[in-house]
Design an enzyme around this catalytic site. Structure first.
Site, mmCIF file in Angstrom:
data_model
loop_
_atom_site.group_PDB
_atom_site.id
_atom_site.type_symbol
_atom_site.label_atom_id
_atom_site.label_comp_id
_atom_site.label_asym_id
_atom_site.label_seq_id
_atom_site.Cartn_x
_atom_site.Cartn_y
_atom_site.Cartn_z
ATOM 1 C CG ASP A 67 -0.205 -0.123 2.429
ATOM 2 O OD1 ASP A 67 1.110 0.185 2.431
ATOM 3 O OD2 ASP A 67 -0.742 -0.168 3.610
ATOM 4 C CD GLU A 87 0.417 -6.557 3.294
ATOM 5 O OE1 GLU A 87 0.440 -5.545 3.018
ATOM 6 O OE2 GLU A 87 0.905 -7.012 4.073
ATOM 7 C CD GLU A 110 0.336 4.465 4.476
ATOM 8 O OE1 GLU A 110 -0.679 5.101 5.012
ATOM 9 O OE2 GLU A 110 1.654 4.857 4.657
ATOM 10 C CG HIS A 123 6.264 4.322 10.614
ATOM 11 N ND1 HIS A 123 5.596 4.496 9.282
ATOM 12 C CD2 HIS A 123 6.273 2.901 10.898
ATOM 13 C CE1 HIS A 123 5.270 3.445 8.829
ATOM 14 N NE2 HIS A 123 5.719 2.597 9.651
ATOM 15 N NE ARG A 163 2.882 10.681 4.432
ATOM 16 C CZ ARG A 163 3.839 11.357 3.758
ATOM 17 N NH1 ARG A 163 3.491 12.638 3.760
ATOM 18 N NH2 ARG A 163 5.010 10.765 3.383
ATOM 19 C CG HIS A 188 10.576 5.562 10.163
ATOM 20 N ND1 HIS A 188 11.167 6.108 9.191
ATOM 21 C CD2 HIS A 188 9.942 4.422 9.550
ATOM 22 C CE1 HIS A 188 10.523 5.830 7.907
ATOM 23 N NE2 HIS A 188 9.865 4.881 7.966
HETATM 24 C C1 UD1 Z 1 6.696 4.875 3.838
HETATM 25 C C2 UD1 Z 1 5.476 4.595 3.299
HETATM 26 C C3 UD1 Z 1 4.407 3.964 4.333
HETATM 27 C C4 UD1 Z 1 5.148 2.560 4.858
HETATM 28 C C5 UD1 Z 1 6.663 3.169 5.367
HETATM 29 C C6 UD1 Z 1 7.375 1.856 5.923
HETATM 30 C C7 UD1 Z 1 4.332 5.854 1.364
HETATM 31 C C8 UD1 Z 1 3.539 7.077 1.300
HETATM 32 N N1 UD1 Z 1 4.644 5.632 2.824
HETATM 33 O O1 UD1 Z 1 6.555 5.943 4.770
HETATM 34 O O2 UD1 Z 1 3.293 3.474 3.662
HETATM 35 O O3 UD1 Z 1 4.490 2.283 5.978
HETATM 36 O O4 UD1 Z 1 7.499 3.797 4.264
HETATM 37 O O5 UD1 Z 1 8.460 2.381 6.586
HETATM 38 O O6 UD1 Z 1 4.519 5.289 0.713
HETATM 39 N N2 UD1 Z 1 14.500 7.823 5.116
HETATM 40 C C9 UD1 Z 1 15.680 7.745 5.191
HETATM 41 N N3 UD1 Z 1 16.290 6.538 4.832
HETATM 42 C C10 UD1 Z 1 15.488 5.661 4.430
HETATM 43 C C11 UD1 Z 1 14.028 5.685 4.577
HETATM 44 C C12 UD1 Z 1 13.579 6.994 4.776
HETATM 45 O O7 UD1 Z 1 16.329 8.784 5.274
HETATM 46 O O8 UD1 Z 1 16.004 4.523 4.105
HETATM 47 C C13 UD1 Z 1 13.677 9.263 5.521
HETATM 48 C C14 UD1 Z 1 13.912 10.280 4.332
HETATM 49 O O9 UD1 Z 1 14.210 11.666 4.820
HETATM 50 C C15 UD1 Z 1 12.507 10.411 3.685
HETATM 51 C C16 UD1 Z 1 11.704 10.215 4.892
HETATM 52 O O10 UD1 Z 1 12.420 9.141 5.719
HETATM 53 O O11 UD1 Z 1 12.066 11.446 2.977
HETATM 54 C C17 UD1 Z 1 10.224 9.412 4.521
HETATM 55 O O12 UD1 Z 1 10.378 8.361 3.687
HETATM 56 P P1 UD1 Z 1 8.885 8.065 3.158
HETATM 57 O O13 UD1 Z 1 9.088 6.779 2.149
HETATM 58 O O14 UD1 Z 1 8.487 9.177 2.243
HETATM 59 O O15 UD1 Z 1 7.914 7.812 4.248
HETATM 60 P P2 UD1 Z 1 7.807 6.924 5.299
HETATM 61 O O16 UD1 Z 1 7.097 7.669 6.303
HETATM 62 O O17 UD1 Z 1 9.108 6.067 5.511
HETATM 63 N N1 UDP Z 2 11.223 -3.891 11.154
HETATM 64 C C1 UDP Z 2 12.608 -4.150 11.053
HETATM 65 N N2 UDP Z 2 13.467 -3.272 11.689
HETATM 66 C C2 UDP Z 2 13.074 -2.289 12.432
HETATM 67 C C3 UDP Z 2 11.643 -1.943 12.549
HETATM 68 C C4 UDP Z 2 10.773 -2.946 11.853
HETATM 69 O O1 UDP Z 2 13.204 -5.026 10.186
HETATM 70 O O2 UDP Z 2 13.790 -1.515 13.049
HETATM 71 C C5 UDP Z 2 10.347 -4.603 10.381
HETATM 72 C C6 UDP Z 2 9.237 -5.275 11.041
HETATM 73 O O3 UDP Z 2 9.519 -6.578 11.563
HETATM 74 C C7 UDP Z 2 8.129 -5.487 9.927
HETATM 75 C C8 UDP Z 2 8.515 -3.912 9.008
HETATM 76 O O4 UDP Z 2 9.808 -3.824 9.318
HETATM 77 O O5 UDP Z 2 8.353 -6.359 9.204
HETATM 78 C C9 UDP Z 2 7.600 -3.091 9.305
HETATM 79 O O6 UDP Z 2 8.072 -1.962 8.738
HETATM 80 P P1 UDP Z 2 7.413 -0.491 8.831
HETATM 81 O O7 UDP Z 2 6.975 -0.347 10.451
HETATM 82 O O8 UDP Z 2 8.432 0.674 8.741
HETATM 83 O O9 UDP Z 2 6.270 -0.285 7.906
HETATM 84 P P2 UDP Z 2 4.706 -0.649 8.047
HETATM 85 O O10 UDP Z 2 4.489 -2.426 8.444
HETATM 86 O O11 UDP Z 2 3.994 0.241 8.932
HETATM 87 O O12 UDP Z 2 4.166 -0.490 6.531
#
Ligand code: UD1
Ligand code: UDP
Length: 372
Positions: free
Chosen positions: A96, A118, A132, A208, A210, A241
């Site tokens: 999602d 999924e 999502e 984490h 949004r 995160h």
């Molecule tokens: C995204 C997904 C969310 C998912 C989550 C899992 C969307 C809109 N959101 O949210 O559905 O649950 O990932 O974690 O698709 N960043 C880093 N390094 C990384 C990853 C992220 O620095 O490896 C930082 C960056 O500044 C980036 C910010 O996190 O701009 C947000 O990342 P983004 O993918 O936009 O949103 P998430 O909150 O991670």
């Molecule tokens: N996870 C991980 N390391 C962490 C936190 C979470 O490997 O420090 C794993 C967790 O077991 C799960 C997935 O990441 O499988 C969840 O990711 P996240 O919470 O970023 O996304 P969401 O499930 O909310 O979309």
């Protein structure tokens, strides 16, 4: 030979698509490409490392403070132009995220069938989780094959008019990933950062979403402080995160409680599984964690007002505690202070999200679709 590209962007997509990639690679009928959009960088790489998967292509789109518009448009054009040069029989997307929807749309625009892993989960509220729920609904609108983790998810799809023949009930691939890690990491040694938790009760926490950014996240931190004030024998493990919007709030709000908090960088998947097992219970707003916790019979307090994974709640493997400080505190203290409450919870031991064979079922469904 059928060309199938698995497209992933974020940590949960990497973890949940990894078993599918590995299962498809074992079948000579499929030529499998792993395509990363790079919506996440370190967190994506870290998750794939546990499964020894290196993407064949990476768009590397991530920026600090990226917007939804930016992610969606750069994935759409990036995946689209790659598909123009690398014809595929099918693309698989997962879940999602913005990567999921934009990549599916790129496939749809080129008449390439989209398989949605999924599929069918619904909160029935387009604003929760945001964005999502909309990403998942929109992806299901344009997909060709639907891999629904549960009967309830499949029912959601048929209610939306999707033909039953296109839906395969598979279980969730996260359970495949989890079992793989549990099998391979027997006898893992205690990480150093857990020293602070020696002889204390460990609570694992992640948040984490949004829709929780800002004041809601601060309320969650206040609940943590309340719990520490009531029970000084707890230690919270909080793998932060990478999103600065999230980590700055945690660090700022909890800076005076160092002896009861362990902050870490995102943990590798195997370390996170270890921490889940080690904890008394989990506080989380994550989707995947709700599913994993039920598979290892670990109580999870879900910090959301609604879940698109109702099985966790109806079967009692998770408790929806909302995002209010008082409710989170009270529910957590019940687990800490009332052994009967914990016993009742653990006695349920129901596993609604599958038995670890989802990726094999997806492979079989693809063979059936392609008549091979
Ligand atoms: C995204 C997904 C969310 C998912 C989550 C899992 C969307 C809109 N959101 O949210 O559905 O649950 O990932 O974690 O698709 N960043 C880093 N390094 C990384 C990853 C992220 O620095 O490896 C930082 C960056 O500044 C980036 C910010 O996190 O701009 C947000 O990342 P983004 O993918 O936009 O949103 P998430 O909150 O991670
Ligand atoms: N996870 C991980 N390391 C962490 C936190 C979470 O490997 O420090 C794993 C967790 O077991 C799960 C997935 O990441 O499988 C969840 O990711 P996240 O919470 O970023 O996304 P969401 O499930 O909310 O979309």
């Amino acid at each position: 030979m059928k060309n199938i590209t698995c497209i992933i962007g974020t940590r949960p997509e990497a973890i949940k698509m990894a078993p599918v990639i590995l299962a498809l690679r074992e079948d000579n009928n499929f030529c499998v490409t792993t395509f990363a959009t790079g919506q996440h960088t370190d967190m994506l790489r870290q998750a794939l490392d546990d499964f020894n998967i290196i993407p064949d292509y990476n768009l590397n789109i991530m920026r600090t403070s990226q917007t939804l518009d930016y992610i969606t448009s750069s994935v759409l054009t990036g995946v689209g132009s790659w598909l123009d040069n690398h014809p595929q029989n099918m693309i698989l997307v997962h879940g999602d995220t913005s990567t999921t929807f934009a990549a599916a749309l790129a496939g749809f625009y080129r008449h390439i069938p989209v398989g949605h892993v999924e599929a069918g989960l619904r909160s029935h509220d387009l604003s929760l989780p945001f964005p999502e729920e909309a990403n998942r609904v929109l992806t299901d609108r344009i997909a060709e094959l639907f891999f629904a983790p549960t009967q309830g998810d499949a029912d959601n799809l048929t209610h939306e008019g999707i033909s039953r023949e296109k839906i395969f009930i598979t279980g969730n691939t996260v359970i495949d990933a989890l079992y793989r890690i549990l099998e391979s990491k027997q006898g893992v040694s205690e990480p150093e950062y857990l020293l602070k938790a020696k002889n204390k009760l460990l609570i694992l926490m992640t948040a984490h979403r949004r829709e929780s950014w800002g004041e809601t996240l601060r309320g969650i931190c206040r609940a943590v402080i309340d719990i520490i004030h009531s029970r000084n024998d707890v230690v919270f493990l909080i793998p932060l995160h990478k999103n600065p919007v999230v980590r700055e709030v945690f660090r700022e709000c909890l800076k005076d409680y160092e002896s009861n908090i362990i902050f870490t960088e995102p943990l590798s998947y195997s370390e996170f599984v270890y921490a889940m097992n080690k904890s008394a219970f989990i506080l989380s707003d994550s989707g995947g964690v709700q599913e994993e916790a039920s598979a290892i019979n670990k109580p999870v307090l879900i910090m959301r007002t609604v879940s698109e994974r109702p099985e966790a709640i109806t079967h009692g493997t998770g408790i929806l505690v909302g995002t209010d400080r008082e409710r989170i505190r009270d529910e957590a203290l019940k687990f800490l202070n009332d052994p009967e409450h914990v016993k009742k919870f653990l006695a349920k031991n129901i596993k609604p999200f599958g038995n670890g064979e989802a990726s094999i079922k997806i492979r079989e469904a693809l063979r059936k679709y392609f008549e091979i």
